[in-house]
Design a protein around this motif. Structure first.
Motif, short mmCIF file in Angstrom:
data_model
loop_
_atom_site.label_atom_id
_atom_site.label_comp_id
_atom_site.label_asym_id
_atom_site.label_seq_id
_atom_site.Cartn_x
_atom_site.Cartn_y
_atom_site.Cartn_z
N VAL A 112 0.86 -1.19 0.00
CA VAL A 112 0.00 0.00 0.00
C VAL A 112 0.89 1.24 0.00
N PRO A 113 0.72 2.16 -1.01
CA PRO A 113 1.47 3.42 -0.96
C PRO A 113 0.87 4.37 0.07
N ASP A 114 1.63 5.44 0.37
CA ASP A 114 1.19 6.41 1.39
C ASP A 114 -0.19 6.97 1.12
N ASP A 115 -0.44 7.32 -0.18
CA ASP A 115 -1.67 8.05 -0.49
C ASP A 115 -2.89 7.16 -0.57
N SER A 139 7.66 6.40 5.44
CA SER A 139 6.91 6.83 4.27
C SER A 139 7.34 5.99 3.08
N GLY A 140 6.59 6.13 1.98
CA GLY A 140 6.86 5.34 0.79
C GLY A 140 5.89 4.20 0.70
N GLU A 141 6.35 3.04 0.23
CA GLU A 141 5.47 1.88 0.13
C GLU A 141 5.45 1.14 1.47
N HIS A 142 4.27 0.74 1.90
CA HIS A 142 4.09 -0.03 3.12
C HIS A 142 3.54 -1.41 2.75
N ILE A 143 3.78 -2.37 3.62
CA ILE A 143 3.22 -3.71 3.43
C ILE A 143 2.49 -4.05 4.73
N PHE A 144 1.16 -4.10 4.64
CA PHE A 144 0.35 -4.28 5.83
C PHE A 144 -0.23 -5.70 5.88
N THR A 145 -0.30 -6.23 7.10
CA THR A 145 -1.03 -7.46 7.35
C THR A 145 -2.49 -7.10 7.53
N VAL A 146 -3.36 -7.58 6.61
CA VAL A 146 -4.78 -7.20 6.68
C VAL A 146 -5.66 -8.33 7.22
N MET A 147 -5.23 -9.60 7.05
CA MET A 147 -6.04 -10.72 7.57
C MET A 147 -5.10 -11.74 8.22
#
Length: 863
Positions: A112-115, A139-147
C-alpha cells in the motif's frame, strides 16, 4: 626314563601346543581386535550417514509440507474475484488441523502506498476485517497485514502491522514478488514476539508465497499480495527431528555451510558430550538452502567399545569366539530390524502427511466456485471437482478427447456449431500449448438453455515424464447476460445522448453545464461556435476571461457575479440581460440564464446555463422607437400640410374661386403626398433589407450601374437658366454573387445621393471604379466619388445610422435619413462593408468592399 621322556615330550608338546595355541590365540585375538576396531569405525560412520540422511529427509519432507500448504492457500486466495475475511478464514481453516508445529499464524499482506492507506483500510473493513487499523512506519510503500489466522494459542492476532519495519521480512516479501515463487526469510525475532518474556522468545522465520489473480485475456496475472506463515524455529525442529538417540549427540540447522555460521536452531542432548563424529546435509527451503549438522558418538552408535578387548582377553576359546560372533550378528540383526522399523514408521508418517495434503487440496478444490479438471495423456480424467461437474452438467466423465464434445454438449458461443475437438483447451494443453479464457457453450439435458463458460488450460508433467493437462472452468453466463444488458443500456443511453445532443446543437441558444467546481461538462454546438474555442473540460472562469460583460446601464459585471457562479454558490435560478463584448471586438445584447442541477436526492451536482442573442430584437425595438418618432414628426408634418391645404382648397371651392388659382394649393398637397410616399418607401426598403430572403445570383454591376445612371439622368431637368449636364465616369465593374434587387437599391441610393448633394449651379461629377484592396483577389472594392458638398469628418461614421442626417444638409436638401442605413444593412447581409471618406478633389467618396467571384472586369465605359 622312557616314560618320563615321553611325559616330558608330551608336556613339551602340550606346552608347545599350548604356547602355539596361546600364540595363535593371541594372534587371532589381536587380529580380531584390530579388525573389529576398524569395522566398528566404518559401521559407526555408515550408521551416522544413514541417520543424517534420515534426519535431512525428515526435515526436507516437513518443510515441503509447510510450503505446499502455504502455496495451496495462496493459489486458492488468488482464485477468488473478491477476497474477503470470511473467504480467507475458510481457505486457511484446514491449516489448523495439519499439526504444523512451530507455526504461529498465517496472514494475508498487501502493498500500500502512502496516499492509499485510508482507502485500503476502508476497503478491507468493508470486506470483513471490521477492526482493521493500518499503522504505517515511515513513508513510501508499506506492506500491511490485513487478515490473520492464528495457529499458536500463545499468539495474540494483530492485523494492520507494517511489515517494512522488519528488514528480513521485507526482503523476503520482495524476493517472493520478484521471482513469483515462495521465499523464506533469514532467522529473526518476530515483531509480535517482542511483547513475550525473554525466556519465551526464540528465533523465527517466515515463509511467503505471492498471490496472483486469475489470468487476463493477454495471459498476464495481477499481483495481489502475499500469504505468509511465521514459524518459531525451535518449536519447528523440536517436532520435526526424531528423538536424539542411537548415538546422536547434537543436531543443528544453520543458514551457512560454515561450521560456525548463523544458527536457525540447535538441539544438543542434555547429557551430551562433545561428539567425536559428524555428518551434514542440505535442506532446500523455498529460495534458500539451509544446512544440517549432525554430531554423534562412536560408542553410542555401535555399542560398547570394550567388546574387542573382551573378545581378545577373556574369550580365547573357539566357542566364546563363535558366541561373540553370534552376538555381533544378533546385535547387527537387531540394529537392522530397528532401522527397518524406523524407516517404516517414517514412511507411514510421510504417507499420513501426503494424505493430509491430499485432503487439504481436495477440500480447497471442493470449496472453489471455479471448476478444475485434470486429464492424462490418454484423455482420462484424473480429477473433476464438484464445480466442474456442475458446470458440465454430466456426472459421469467420458475419457478420450474425441468423445468430449458429444458427451458434454460443447458448442461454439456464437451458435455456429459444435466446438471442434482440436480447439478444445485441454486438447491444446496436452499438445503443450497454453490457452486462456476460451469461451464455450455447454448445452445438454442439465443445461437445455445453455451455459456459457470460460476455460483456461495449462500443460503438466506427471511422474515418469507423462504429459497431462489442467483446466479451470469459470461460469460466465450471468456475466455475459449482464454485459449484453450493459451494452444494450449503453447503446440506448448513447442514442438518447446523441438525440439530446442533436436537439441542443440545433438550438440557436448557447447551453452549457458544469460541475460543482465550475468545470464545464457539456457545451452545445452554438456555444462552441460563439466562443470560438473548445469549452468542455475547462473552467467557467477560463472560458469567460476573454469576455467583457456590462449591464444595460454600462456597468461592468464581474465574473463572480455572473449567473452560473452565483448559482454554484447557492443561488436559485438567475436571469440577467447584459451586453457582451467578445475578444473579437463584437458586442451583442444577450440574456443570460442559470439554474442549479440536482440529483435524485435533491443534492446539487452542478449548474446549467443558457444564453441567447437578443441583438436583433433590440435593434427591432430601436427601429420601432425610431419609426414612432418619424411617425410622430416626419409623417405628421406633411399630413398637417396636406390637411391645411385641403381645408383651404375646400374654402376656395365654396367661395367659387377660379380653378386656375387653386393649382398652387393642389401642387403643395401633391408635394406633401410625395414626401410621405418617399418616407414610407424608405421605411419598407429598410425593413426589407433586414428581413427579406436573399436570393444569390450572378449580378453584372456594369449593367446595373449603367441602367441606374440612364434612369437617373434621363428625366433630369436642368435648373432654370440652363446648365451643363452631370459628368459620370464608370470604370470596369465586376460580376458578383448577390441579390439583384437589393444590390441595385444600394447603387441607386449612392448614385442618387451623388447627383442630389451638389452645390447649386454646379454640375454633378461622379467617378465609379473597381479595384482589389491590397492586391487581395478574393475581395472587390468599388468607389463612388463625387465633387459635391461633402460630409464633415466627424459625421462620416454616423451617416449610416438610421434616420441620421447631416445637420448642415437638412434645410437645403430633403431626405428621410434611411438611404445610407439601407445600404449598410444590405451590404452587411452580403458579408460586405461600406464607409464614407473625403474625396481628395472635394466632395465625398463612398467605399464598398465585398467578396469577389473572380470573373474578369469589363472594359471602361464613360457616360
Amino acid at each position: 626314563m622312557t616314560a618320563t621322556s615321553a611325559v616330558g615330550a608330551r608336556l613339551r608338546s602340550a606346552g608347545t601346543l599350548t604356547v602355539a595355541v596361546i600364540v595363535v590365540t593371541l594372534m587371532i585375538a589381536g587380529a580380531t581386535f584390530a579388525a573389529m576396531t576398524r569395522g566398528d569405525d566404518e559401521t559407526a560412520r555408515r550408521l551416522l550417514q544413514r541417520r543424517a540422511s534420515q534426519v535431512t529427509a525428515a526435515v526436507q519432507s516437513e518443510v515441503n509440507r509447510y510450503l505446499d500448504a502455504l502455496s495451496t492457500t495462496a493459489a486458492a486466495a488468488g482464485a477468488h474475484d473478491t477476497l474477503t475475511n470470511a473467504k480467507f478464514l475458510q481457505l486457511s481453516a484446514p491449516l489448523s488441523g495439519m499439526r504444523l508445529s512451530g507455526a504461529t499464524a498465517v496472514g494475508f499482506l498487501l502493498p500500500v502506498p502512502d496516499d492509499r492507506i485510508a482507502e485500503t483500510q476502508r476497503l478491507w473493513r468493508d470486506r470483513g476485517v471490521t477492526d482493521l487499523l493500518l499503522r504505517p512506519v515511515g513513508s513510501g510503500e508499506h506492506i500491511f497485514t490485513v487478515m490473520v489466522r492464528v495457529l499458536d494459542a500463545l499468539l495474540v492476532p494483530r492485523a494492520g502491522l507494517d511489515a517494512t519495519q522488519s528488514r528480513p521480512l521485507w526482503d523476503t516479501l520482495r524476493a517472493a514478488r520478484d521471482t513469483g515463487r515462495p521465499a523464506i526469510s533469514e532467522p529473526y525475532g518476530l515483531v509480535v514476539d517482542q511483547n513475550l518474556p525473554p525466556a519465551q522468545r526464540q528465533l523465527s522465520f517466515t515463509l511467503a508465497a505471492p498471490v496472483y489473480g486469475l489470468a487476463a485475456p493477454d495471459g498476464s496475472r495481477e499481483f495481489q499480495g502475499w500469504v505468509t506463515m511465521s514459524l518459531r524455529s525451535r518449536n519447528f525442529l523440536g517436532t520435526v527431528l526424531p528423538a536424539l538417540g542411537d548415538g546422536l549427540r547434537e543436531v543443528s540447522l544453520s543458514t551457512s555451510p560454515e561450521e560456525y555460521g548463523p544458527l536457525v536452531a540447535a538441539y544438543p542432548r542434555a547429557d551430551a558430550h562433545e561428539p567425536d563424529m559428524s555428518d551434514s546435509g542440505t535442506v532446500t527451503v523455498a529460495d534458500r538452502t539451509w544446512y544440517l549438522r549432525i554430531g554423534g558418538a562412536r560408542r553410542e552408535l555401535i555399542g560398547s567399545r570394550a567388546l574387542p578387548r573382551v573378545v581378545a582377553v577373556s574369550v580365547l576359546a573357539l566357542g566364546l569366539v563363535l558366541a561373540a560372533l553370534v552376538h555381533v550378528l544378533a546385535t547387527g540383526r537387531a540394529r537392522a530390524r530397528r532401522a527397518v522399523e524406523q524407516a517404516t514408521t517414517e514412511l507411514a508418517a510421510a504417507e499420513s502427511r501426503a494424505r493430509e495434503q491430499a485432503f487439504l487440496l481436495t477440500t480447497i478444490l471442493d470449496a472453489m466456485s471455479d471448476g478444475v479438471g485434470v486429464v492424462d495423456d490418454s484423455g482420462e480424467f484424473l480429477l473433476h471437482n464438484p464445480a466442474a461437474k456442475s458446470m458440465l452438467g454430466i456426472a459421469e466423465d467420458r475419457s478420450g478427447p474425441q468423445n468430449w464434445q458429444e458427451h458434454y454438449g460443447i458448442f461454439r458461443v456464437d451458435g455456429s456449431g459444435p466446438f471442434p475437438t482440436e480447439e478444445l483447451p485441454l486438447v491444446r494443453a496436452l499438445a503443450g500449448e497454453q490457452c486462456d479464457l476460451v469461451d464455450m457453450l455447454i448445452r445438454n439435458v442439465t443445461h437445455p438453455d445453455g451455459l456459457t463458460i470460460s476455460v483456461s488450460a495449462r500443460p503438466l508433467r506427471l511422474q515418469g515424464g507423462r504429459a497431462a493437462a489442467v483446466a479451470v472452468f469459470h461460469d460466465i453466463t450471468a456475466r455475459k447476460a449482464d454485459m449484453a444488458a450493459i451494452e444494450a443500456a449503453r447503446d440506448q443511453l448513447a442514442a438518447q445522448k446523441d438525440y439530446l445532443t442533436q436537439v441542443l446543437d440545433a438550438l440557436q441558444i448557447t447551453v452549457v453545464t458544469c460541475d460543482t467546481d465550475g468545470m464545464l461538462v457539456h457545451t452545445n454546438a452554438t456555444g462552441g461556435a460563439r466562443v470560438g474555442a473548445p469549452m468542455t473540460g475547462r473552467h467557467i472562469d477560463e472560458v469567460s476571461s476573454g469576455i467583457t460583460v456590462t449591464d444595460m446601464d454600462g456597468q461592468v459585471i464581474a465574473l463572480a457575479d455572473m449567473p452560473i457562479p452565483r448559482v454554484l454558490r447557492g443561488a436559485d435560478a438567475i436571469r440577467l440581460e447584459a451586453m457582451v463584448r467578445f475578444g473579437s471586438g463584437h458586442t451583442r445584447a444577450v440574456v443570460l440564464n442559470a439554474q442549479p442541477l440536482v440529483d435524485r436526492t435533491g443534492a446539487r451536482i452542478g449548474a446549467v446555463g443558457s444564453s441567447y442573442d437578443i441583438t436583433a430584437l433590440r435593434e427591432r425595438e430601436a427601429d420601432l422607437a425610431a419609426f414612432a418618432g418619424v411617425a410622430a414628426h416626419d409623417l405628421r408634418a406633411p399630413l398637417m400640410v396636406i390637411a391645411g391645404y385641403t381645408a383651404l382648397l375646400e374654402e376656395d371651392l365654396e367661395d367659387g374661386a377660379d380653378p386656375e388659382s387653386m393649382h398652387p394649393t393642389v401642387a403643395r398637397i401633391g408635394a406633401g403626398v410625395r414626401r410621405m410616399q418617399q418616407l414610407i418607401d424608405d421605411l419598407l426598403a429598410y425593413a426589407t433589407a433586414r428581413d427579406a430572403r436573399i436570393s444569390l445570383q450572378h449580378v453584372d454591376l456594369q449593367e446595373v450601374v449603367a441602367d441606374i445612371v440612364t434612369e437617373r439622368t434621363l428625366h433630369l431637368h436642368v435648373a432654370d437658366g440652363g446648365g451643363p449636364p452631370p459628368e459620370i465616369t464608370v470604370g470596369p465593374l465586376p460580376v458578383i454573387d448577390a441579390d439583384a434587387s437589393m444590390i441595385r437599391q444600394v447603387f441607386d441610393n449612392l448614385i442618387g445621393n451623388a447627383l442630389k448633394y451638389t452645390r447649386p449651379g454646379e454640375p454633378a461629377r461622379i467617378d465609379i471604379a473597381a479595384s482589389h484592396p491590397d492586391g487581395d483577389p478574393a475581395t472587390i472594392r468599388i468607389t463612388i466619388a463625387d465633387r459635391g458638398i461633402g460630409i464633415p469628418a466627424e459625421e462620416q461614421p454616423h451617416v449610416f445610422d438610421q434616420f441620421h442626417r447631416v445637420a448642415a444638409h437638412t434645410k437645403s436638401y430633403h431626405g428621410t435619413g434611411l438611404g445610407l442605413a439601407i445600404c449598410k444593412r444590405v451590404l452587411q447581409r452580403h458579408d460586405g462593408t461600406i464607409r464614407a471618406a473625403d474625396n481628395p478633389g472635394g466632395g465625398t467618396c463612398m467605399i464598398i468592399e465585398m467578396p469577389y467571384a473572380g470573373r474578369p472586369l469589363p472594359a471602361p465605359v464613360t457616360v
